[in-house]
Design a protein around this motif. Structure first.
Motif, PDB file in Angstrom:
ATOM      1  N   LEU A 144       0.547  -1.060  -0.069  1.00  0.00           N
ATOM      2  CA  LEU A 144       0.013  -0.022   0.459  1.00  0.00           C
ATOM      3  C   LEU A 144       1.109   1.166  -0.242  1.00  0.00           C
ATOM      4  N   PHE A 145       2.319   0.820   0.643  1.00  0.00           N
ATOM      5  CA  PHE A 145       3.116   2.367   0.409  1.00  0.00           C
ATOM      6  C   PHE A 145       3.569   2.703  -0.712  1.00  0.00           C
ATOM      7  N   TYR A 146       3.625   1.583  -1.376  1.00  0.00           N
ATOM      8  CA  TYR A 146       4.291   1.579  -2.870  1.00  0.00           C
ATOM      9  C   TYR A 146       3.759   2.442  -3.325  1.00  0.00           C
ATOM     10  N   GLU A 147       2.307   2.004  -3.657  1.00  0.00           N
ATOM     11  CA  GLU A 147       1.157   2.538  -4.644  1.00  0.00           C
ATOM     12  C   GLU A 147       0.953   3.873  -4.437  1.00  0.00           C
ATOM     13  N   LEU A 148       0.601   4.409  -3.050  1.00  0.00           N
ATOM     14  CA  LEU A 148       0.900   5.223  -2.509  1.00  0.00           C
ATOM     15  C   LEU A 148       1.884   6.317  -2.593  1.00  0.00           C
ATOM     16  N   ARG A 149       2.999   6.140  -2.663  1.00  0.00           N
ATOM     17  CA  ARG A 149       4.261   7.147  -2.916  1.00  0.00           C
ATOM     18  C   ARG A 149       4.231   7.093  -5.270  1.00  0.00           C
ATOM     19  N   LYS A 150       3.321   6.213  -5.344  1.00  0.00           N
ATOM     20  CA  LYS A 150       3.008   6.483  -7.055  1.00  0.00           C
ATOM     21  C   LYS A 150       2.102   7.454  -7.131  1.00  0.00           C
ATOM     22  N   ASP A 151       1.249   6.983  -6.275  1.00  0.00           N
ATOM     23  CA  ASP A 151      -0.310   7.908  -6.830  1.00  0.00           C
ATOM     24  C   ASP A 151      -0.064   9.363  -5.878  1.00  0.00           C
ATOM     25  N   ILE A 152       0.854   8.915  -5.484  1.00  0.00           N
ATOM     26  CA  ILE A 152       1.292  11.220  -5.040  1.00  0.00           C
ATOM     27  C   ILE A 152       1.750  11.620  -6.560  1.00  0.00           C
ATOM     28  N   LEU A 153       2.030  10.955  -6.940  1.00  0.00           N
ATOM     29  CA  LEU A 153       3.244  11.521  -8.138  1.00  0.00           C
ATOM     30  C   LEU A 153       2.222  11.732  -8.943  1.00  0.00           C
ATOM     31  N   VAL A 154       1.333  11.042  -9.476  1.00  0.00           N
ATOM     32  CA  VAL A 154       0.265  11.098 -10.131  1.00  0.00           C
ATOM     33  C   VAL A 154      -0.719  12.027  -9.609  1.00  0.00           C
ATOM     34  N   TYR A 155      -1.198  12.010  -8.708  1.00  0.00           N
ATOM     35  CA  TYR A 155      -2.309  12.479  -8.702  1.00  0.00           C
ATOM     36  C   TYR A 155      -1.492  14.112  -8.780  1.00  0.00           C
ATOM     37  N   LEU A 156       0.123  15.004  -8.266  1.00  0.00           N
ATOM     38  CA  LEU A 156       0.254  16.541  -8.404  1.00  0.00           C
ATOM     39  C   LEU A 156       0.376  16.835  -9.748  1.00  0.00           C
ATOM     40  N   LEU A 157       1.263  15.129 -10.871  1.00  0.00           N
ATOM     41  CA  LEU A 157       0.671  15.685 -12.192  1.00  0.00           C
ATOM     42  C   LEU A 157      -0.765  16.081 -12.682  1.00  0.00           C
ATOM     43  N   LEU A 158      -1.548  15.160 -12.123  1.00  0.00           N
ATOM     44  CA  LEU A 158      -2.560  15.398 -12.931  1.00  0.00           C
ATOM     45  C   LEU A 158      -3.121  16.706 -12.322  1.00  0.00           C
TER      46      LEU A 158
END
Length: 291
Positions: A144-158
């Motif tokens: 879950l932490f691995y996915e969260l790190r990627k999702d933070i970047l995706v959210y910021l890019l969006l």
């Protein structure tokens, strides 16, 4: 006020259009950019994962890494409108920056939770449809932490895509405003199938009404046109109009009195008798009129 049945001027074309003209960024363009970027990323990651697994002696059918990436990409595109909405909320809170951190931190956690749960469900359905058994994700803290790190970047890019598109969409249009100000004989609107030419001095206020704005005239007449208040503000500002509230503009030349309130809000009384409530956020627009 003169009426002209021709279509040479109005709210859907020409230099003095009320929807901001051809230079305004289409609302679907950021979504198209996100969809294309997500698709390209999914394809690159699919072949990279497939190649890496084969190199490590864990070869899998190509459809599996393709499913993994597509399931993630579909959720990213589906969640993009939520991010867009939060960007619009952020832009509407210029005087409350302390709220933006908690807002987006909470949104990122929700974004990641929905993204992970959604993509796992899609993968399970894909494996079931292919008769490949059950897909196991492993809801561990590490995963879950691995996915969260990627999702933070995706959210910021969006958020960056939508923020930049909104800044572009809301930028001043000096050329269009100059054309509108110099238009002979007043200001053109389209009221239904009829083009209207108004004298700016006859306009008391312009009020937002959902996807429309309503022009209030000194004669008591009102004209409803399909556009945004932001677009009208851009072309009316050079003609002596100011926004006093998120939902209304007023004509400087028709203001009789400005009454302040202890809260910082104010009330504007027009020479026609109407009174409009003003928000302290927009008080600066009337500074030039007050001693």
């Amino acid at each position: 006020m003169l009426r002209d049945e021709s279509q040479r001027a109005g709210t859907s074309g020409g230099a003095a259009v009320t929807n901001g003209g051809a230079s305004r960024l289409p609302g679907w363009l950021p979504y198209l950019a996100i969809a294309l970027g997500t698709t390209a990323t999914c394809l690159v990651n699919t072949f990279s994962t497939w190649h890496d697994l084969a190199r490590l002696g864990r070869a899998v059918p190509l459809w599996q890494p393709l499913l993994w990436e597509i399931s993630s990409g579909v959720l990213v595109v589906a969640l993009a409108p939520l991010v867009h909405r939060l960007v619009l909320v952020s832009l509407a809170w210029p005087h409350r920056p302390w709220l933006l951190g908690p807002l987006h931190a909470t949104a990122i956690l929700a974004f990641s939770a929905v993204h992970v749960c959604g993509m796992v469900l899609l993968r399970k359905l894909g494996y079931w449809a292919a008769g490949a058994g059950d897909y196991s994700f492993g809801f561990s803290g590490g995963n879950l932490f691995y996915e969260l790190r990627k999702d933070i970047l995706v959210y910021l890019l969006l958020a960056a895509v939508f923020w930049l598109s909104e800044l572009w969409r809301r930028r001043p249009q000096p050329q269009a405003a100059a054309v509108a100000a110099a238009a002979p004989g007043g200001l053109w609107l389209r009221d239904g199938t009829i083009n209207l030419r108004l004298e700016p001095a006859d306009i008391v206020a312009v009020v937002s009404a959902g996807n429309y704005v309503e022009y209030w005239l000194a004669s008591g007449k009102r004209h409803l046109i399909r556009t945004t208040l932001q677009a009208e503000e851009e072309r009316l500002r050079p003609l002596g109009f100011s926004r006093i509230h998120r939902a209304r503009l007023v004509n400087h030349g028709r203001i009789r009195r400005i009454a302040g309130k202890p809260s910082g809000d104010f009330e504007v009384e027009m020479d026609t008798g109407e009174s409009f409530a003003g928000s302290r956020r927009y008080r600066e627009g009337l500074v030039v009129l007050t001693p």
